[in-house]
Scaffold this motif. Sequence first.
Motif, PDB file in Angstrom:
ATOM      1  N   LEU A  13      -7.073   0.035   4.994  1.00 51.32           N
ATOM      2  CA  LEU A  13      -6.682  -0.594   3.730  1.00 51.32           C
ATOM      3  C   LEU A  13      -5.906  -1.879   3.968  1.00 51.32           C
ATOM      4  O   LEU A  13      -6.136  -2.893   3.302  1.00 51.32           O
ATOM      5  CB  LEU A  13      -5.815   0.354   2.898  1.00 51.32           C
ATOM      6  CG  LEU A  13      -6.508   1.466   2.153  1.00 51.32           C
ATOM      7  CD1 LEU A  13      -5.470   2.380   1.506  1.00 51.32           C
ATOM      8  CD2 LEU A  13      -7.434   0.911   1.103  1.00 51.32           C
ATOM      9  N   LEU A  26      -6.637  -2.580  -5.491  1.00 49.06           N
ATOM     10  CA  LEU A  26      -6.847  -3.596  -4.467  1.00 49.06           C
ATOM     11  C   LEU A  26      -7.415  -4.874  -5.081  1.00 49.06           C
ATOM     12  O   LEU A  26      -7.024  -5.976  -4.714  1.00 49.06           O
ATOM     13  CB  LEU A  26      -7.795  -3.091  -3.381  1.00 49.06           C
ATOM     14  CG  LEU A  26      -7.257  -2.028  -2.446  1.00 49.06           C
ATOM     15  CD1 LEU A  26      -8.346  -1.568  -1.489  1.00 49.06           C
ATOM     16  CD2 LEU A  26      -6.054  -2.525  -1.680  1.00 49.06           C
ATOM     17  N   ILE A  34       0.832  -1.204   0.000  1.00 47.19           N
ATOM     18  CA  ILE A  34       0.000   0.000   0.000  1.00 47.19           C
ATOM     19  C   ILE A  34       0.865   1.252   0.000  1.00 47.19           C
ATOM     20  O   ILE A  34       0.591   2.199  -0.747  1.00 47.19           O
ATOM     21  CB  ILE A  34      -0.974  -0.029   1.192  1.00 47.19           C
ATOM     22  CG1 ILE A  34      -2.030  -1.111   0.942  1.00 47.19           C
ATOM     23  CG2 ILE A  34      -1.614   1.333   1.417  1.00 47.19           C
ATOM     24  CD1 ILE A  34      -2.848  -1.481   2.140  1.00 47.19           C
TER      25      ILE A  34
END
Length: 82
Positions: A71, A49, A10
């Motif tokens: 996330l 994602l 991320i």
Amino acid sequence: MTSEEAYSQIVTYLTDTFEIPADQVRPEALLIDDLGLDSIDAVDLMVKLQEQTGRKVSPDQFETIRTVQDLVALVQSLSTKK
């Protein structure tokens, strides 16, 4: 996928795609308020994602995402689903 692996992916994505300085990407950082993402960025993030996990991110799941840690938890959850 471990939490550390998800976090690293991320951070890399946020810094490379949105040019956010890596030192600003912290688990507690708010995606909109702290990192300056907007709704179009959120859609791009959702697509990424889905590519990373091979799973569809539902609008309900994505609606709850506020922080970088959120996330990480979502990526971990999607990665472990069978």
